[in-house]
Design an enzyme around this catalytic site. Structure first.
Site, PDB file in Angstrom:
ATOM      1  N   SER A  12      -5.562   3.724  -2.806  1.00  0.00           N
ATOM      2  CA  SER A  12      -5.719   3.259  -1.437  1.00  0.00           C
ATOM      3  C   SER A  12      -4.501   3.717  -0.641  1.00  0.00           C
ATOM      4  CB  SER A  12      -5.795   1.740  -1.393  1.00  0.00           C
ATOM      5  OG  SER A  12      -5.683   1.256  -0.068  1.00  0.00           O
TER       6      SER A  12
ATOM      7  N   TYR B 174      -2.784  -6.718  -3.946  1.00  0.00           N
ATOM      8  CA  TYR B 174      -3.602  -5.505  -3.917  1.00  0.00           C
ATOM      9  C   TYR B 174      -2.694  -4.285  -3.781  1.00  0.00           C
ATOM     10  CZ  TYR B 174      -7.041  -2.113  -2.184  1.00  0.00           C
ATOM     11  OH  TYR B 174      -7.821  -0.996  -2.008  1.00  0.00           O
ATOM     12  N   ALA B 175      -1.720  -4.348  -2.885  1.00  0.00           N
ATOM     13  CA  ALA B 175      -0.780  -3.241  -2.699  1.00  0.00           C
ATOM     14  C   ALA B 175      -0.012  -2.973  -3.989  1.00  0.00           C
ATOM     15  CB  ALA B 175       0.175  -3.542  -1.544  1.00  0.00           C
ATOM     16  N   ALA B 176       0.420  -4.022  -4.661  1.00  0.00           N
ATOM     17  CA  ALA B 176       1.159  -3.857  -5.914  1.00  0.00           C
ATOM     18  C   ALA B 176       0.290  -3.187  -6.978  1.00  0.00           C
ATOM     19  CB  ALA B 176       1.652  -5.215  -6.411  1.00  0.00           C
ATOM     20  N   ALA B 177      -0.955  -3.570  -7.059  1.00  0.00           N
ATOM     21  CA  ALA B 177      -1.868  -2.960  -8.036  1.00  0.00           C
ATOM     22  C   ALA B 177      -2.072  -1.483  -7.748  1.00  0.00           C
ATOM     23  CB  ALA B 177      -3.208  -3.693  -8.023  1.00  0.00           C
TER      24      ALA B 177
ATOM     25  N   ILE C 216     -12.910   2.158   4.802  1.00  0.00           N
ATOM     26  CA  ILE C 216     -14.247   2.720   4.613  1.00  0.00           C
ATOM     27  C   ILE C 216     -15.241   1.685   5.132  1.00  0.00           C
ATOM     28  CG2 ILE C 216     -15.941   3.580   2.961  1.00  0.00           C
ATOM     29  CD1 ILE C 216     -13.603   4.087   1.028  1.00  0.00           C
TER      30      ILE C 216
END
Length: 124
Positions: A14, A27-30, A59
């Site tokens: 992402s 989410y950013a860390a993942a 999207i």
């Protein structure tokens, strides 16, 4: 893939890795972790297997279209900040992800390919 002598790993990342996310830091860390795995696999499996990350921006999926913030003007705000002036649907981005798996990308490994219409180059 190692046994067959060739292959390509395409991880789905992402563009959140460019800016982070106050809304979803987990989410950013993942996604940052996924980029680390990509680079590690690219080194470990070369030259037999390539590993890359495909990193789309927003999207327009059914889930995104149903979000309240999207219905309340966020879509228009993001489009105004995107040089290509649109938010694509999944079908428009599928070929970009597929490209990384093909022989057309035979000399690409350990890379992260952003597909966000230029959104993150502005102010990133």
């Amino acid at each position: 893939m190692l046994d067959q002598g060739h292959g390509s790993i395409v991880n789905i990342g992402s563009t959140v890795i460019v800016r982070g996310s106050a809304r979803a830091p987990q989410y950013a860390a993942a996604k940052y972790g996924l980029l680390g795995i990509t680079k590690s696999y690219a080194q470990a499996f070369a030259p037999t297997v390539r590993a890359n990350t495909f990193a789309p921006g927003f999207i327009e999926t059914e889930r995104l279209l149903s979000r309240q913030d999207w219905k309340s003007g966020r879509r228009e705000e993001l489009i105004a900040k995107t040089p290509l002036a649109r938010i694509p649907g999944p079908a428009e981005l599928a070929g970009t992800a597929l490209f990384l798996a093909t022989d057309d990308a035979a000399h690409i490994t350990g890379a992260c390919l952003d597909a966000d219409g230029g959104f993150n180059m502005i102010g990133a």
